[in-house]
Design an enzyme around this catalytic site. Structure first.
Site, PDB file in Angstrom:
ATOM      1  N   ASP A 146      27.062 -33.661 -26.173  1.00 37.29           N
ATOM      2  CA  ASP A 146      28.103 -34.455 -25.525  1.00 37.29           C
ATOM      3  C   ASP A 146      28.708 -33.691 -24.355  1.00 37.29           C
ATOM      4  O   ASP A 146      29.343 -32.651 -24.544  1.00 37.29           O
ATOM      5  CB  ASP A 146      29.193 -34.811 -26.537  1.00 37.29           C
ATOM      6  CG  ASP A 146      30.237 -35.765 -25.955  1.00 37.29           C
ATOM      7  OD1 ASP A 146      29.953 -36.380 -24.905  1.00 37.29           O
ATOM      8  OD2 ASP A 146      31.318 -35.888 -26.530  1.00 37.29           O
ATOM      9  N   ASP A 351      28.852 -39.277 -18.170  1.00 34.65           N
ATOM     10  CA  ASP A 351      29.033 -38.873 -19.563  1.00 34.65           C
ATOM     11  C   ASP A 351      27.771 -39.155 -20.361  1.00 34.65           C
ATOM     12  O   ASP A 351      27.149 -40.207 -20.210  1.00 34.65           O
ATOM     13  CB  ASP A 351      30.226 -39.637 -20.142  1.00 34.65           C
ATOM     14  CG  ASP A 351      30.481 -39.316 -21.602  1.00 34.65           C
ATOM     15  OD1 ASP A 351      30.298 -38.164 -21.991  1.00 34.65           O
ATOM     16  OD2 ASP A 351      30.883 -40.222 -22.339  1.00 34.65           O
TER      17      ASP A 351
END
Length: 476
Positions: A146, A351
């Site tokens: 992430d 992201d």
């Protein structure tokens, strides 16, 4: 004998073929083709095991195999249900992101039980998708990748409360290289910027405890620890991570999270002297069950890109410095430029954790209108969750899909792979949606999601403060 009847017959036959269920579809033949039937067959196959994923070293760079977790845990026969849950979870994540950003910008403080961490707030089942295997304390550990998280953490023994994971819990007591992080250390002091919460110290002021609360009610709590981390063939001594003793949530059934954000506690910051603060990934298409790669290091010769890398600068944001902001200056659909004054007005976050790209409302409306204009003639279906532009493509073997390109400051461009344009909600293709969604309000921050990043080499060069894009068919 006149050739007119035969010519008319051939003309009618051609018209029939080009409007039938074959490869022609309703669009120009030079547009990329999405093979619906082949994808359906792929989704009905058995799920492989992803333990443990491989690694290799090339020209000083470490390459870790990266896979989509939906094909690593359990049966994929219920993909329809999984995809519906994924959309719901993705919306919870984005709502939490927007609320957290507003709180940070306004300087608002919250209690620990209320704190929502930007971007990392969606670390849950069906939201973060991509996993890698590393070695921590002498044992293999599978973690979710992430870019929006900073603190790397894993579940630890003894555990007060832990969610189910296929691998054994990390046991610091059997690792000869593990030791706790003390309260007056710089690592403990960096928790505030990495998690939004300062380190919590016991009465003896020795052990540094951390708390991360997520927007959906999930959380991880424990103490900061240090241990020997191995990435491929590279060793990282005294790597700081969270040893989670109290963890609630469905974190993809992985052992924890690898934080690739921009704070001092992220893996990228802790390995900056080794890899030069450069990393990249190629996210594989879930439907193809293929492997992608996470590359630590900046040697571009390790990439398999088919187009030249184009770079755009990262936007500086002192209040949200751990996130990666870019300036989206334009977009095209099928070669037609989307006209909207909102382009270039504010930064977009890129992201790896958010699934569906979120666009400012006016840009989304313009993009939707142009897509419908070009992708015409197919039966419409009701929207689902955050996706409102849907079709019934169950009668088609394959369809031609308009190419979507995102343009960034400095001339950089990211072409969305054909598998990232349409989101197949139902396996039989009776509900297939445009894989873009609108933000609720004009003042919210846009997000470039991982669904649109598939089969693209995305390079994060923190040292030069730039992000690069190139087309690449992901493989390991």
């Amino acid at each position: 004998m006149s050739l007119w009847p035969y010519s008319i017959f051939l003309l009618l036959l051609f018209i029939l073929l080009t409007s039938s269920n074959g490869a022609f579809g309703n669009n120009a033949s030079n547009e990329p083709t999405l093979p619906l039937k082949r994808l359906q067959r792929t989704q009905q196959s058995n799920s492989p095991s992803c333990y443990s994923q491989k690694s290799k070293t090339e020209n000083g760079a470490i390459i870790l195999e990266m896979q989509h977790k939906d094909y690593c845990f359990g049966s994929i026969s219920d993909m329809h249900r999984k995809r519906q849950k994924q959309l719901v979870a993705d919306e919870i994540r984005v709502r939490s992101i927007q609320a957290s950003i507003k709180n940070i910008i306004s300087g608002k403080t919250e209690t620990l039980s209320q704190t929502q961490i930007p971007i990392a707030s969606g670390v849950k089942l069906h939201t973060l998708n991509y996993i890698v295997t590393v070695m921590l304390g002498g044992r293999n550990t599978t973690v979710i990748v992430d870019t929006g998280s900073d603190l790397t953490w894993v579940q630890c023994q003894p555990c007060i409360l832990c969610y189910n994971q296929p691998e054994p819990l990390f046991n610091p007591s059997v690792s000869p290289t593990y030791h706790s992080v003390v309260c007056n250390s710089s690592a403990c002091q960096n928790l505030q910027s990495a998690t939004g919460n300062s380190g919590l110290c016991g009465s003896d002021l020795k052990e540094c405890n951390y708390v991360v609360n997520y927007g959906d009610g999930s959380y991880t709590r424990g103490e900061l620890g240090q241990d020997h981390l191995v990435l491929g063939s590279t060793s990282v001594e005294n790597f700081v991570f969270g040893c989670g003793r109290n963890n609630k949530g469905l974190f993809g059934l992985a052992s924890g999270v690898m934080g690739l954000g921009g704070s001092g506690l992220s893996l990228i910051s802790q390995t900056s002297e080794i890899f030069g603060s450069v990393f990249s990934y190629c996210l594989p298409s879930a439907e193809a069950k293929s492997s992608g790669s996470l590359v630590l290091g900046g040697d571009t010769s390790t990439f398999k890109n088919s187009t030249t890398i184009s770079y755009t600068r990262m936007l500086a944001n002192p209040q949200l410095f751990t996130l990666y902001f870019l300036n989206l200056t334009g977009a095209t659909i099928g070669g037609v430029a989307i006209q909207d004054s909102a382009f270039g007005e504010r930064g977009m976050i890129i992201d790896s954790g958010t699934v569906i790209t979120r666009l400012p409302p006016t840009i989304y409306k313009a993009a939707k209108a142009e897509f419908l204009k070009q992708f015409s003639g197919y039966p419409l279906r009701p929207g689902i969750s955050i996706l409102e532009t849907c079709f019934d493509l169950s009668a088609y073997e394959e369809v031609n899909v308009p190419t979507i390109k995102m343009q960034f400051e400095g001339g950089a461009e990211m072409e969305v792979d054909v598998t990232g344009v349409l989101y197949i909600v139902k396996n039989d293709a009776s509900q297939v949606c445009l894989a873009l969604a609108s933000l609720q309000y004009d003042d919210e921050i846009g997000i470039i999601g991982n669904y649109q990043q598939k089969n693209t080499r995305v390079i994060y060069d923190i040292k030069q403060s730039q992000v690069g894009f190139a087309k690449e068919t992901c493989s390991f």
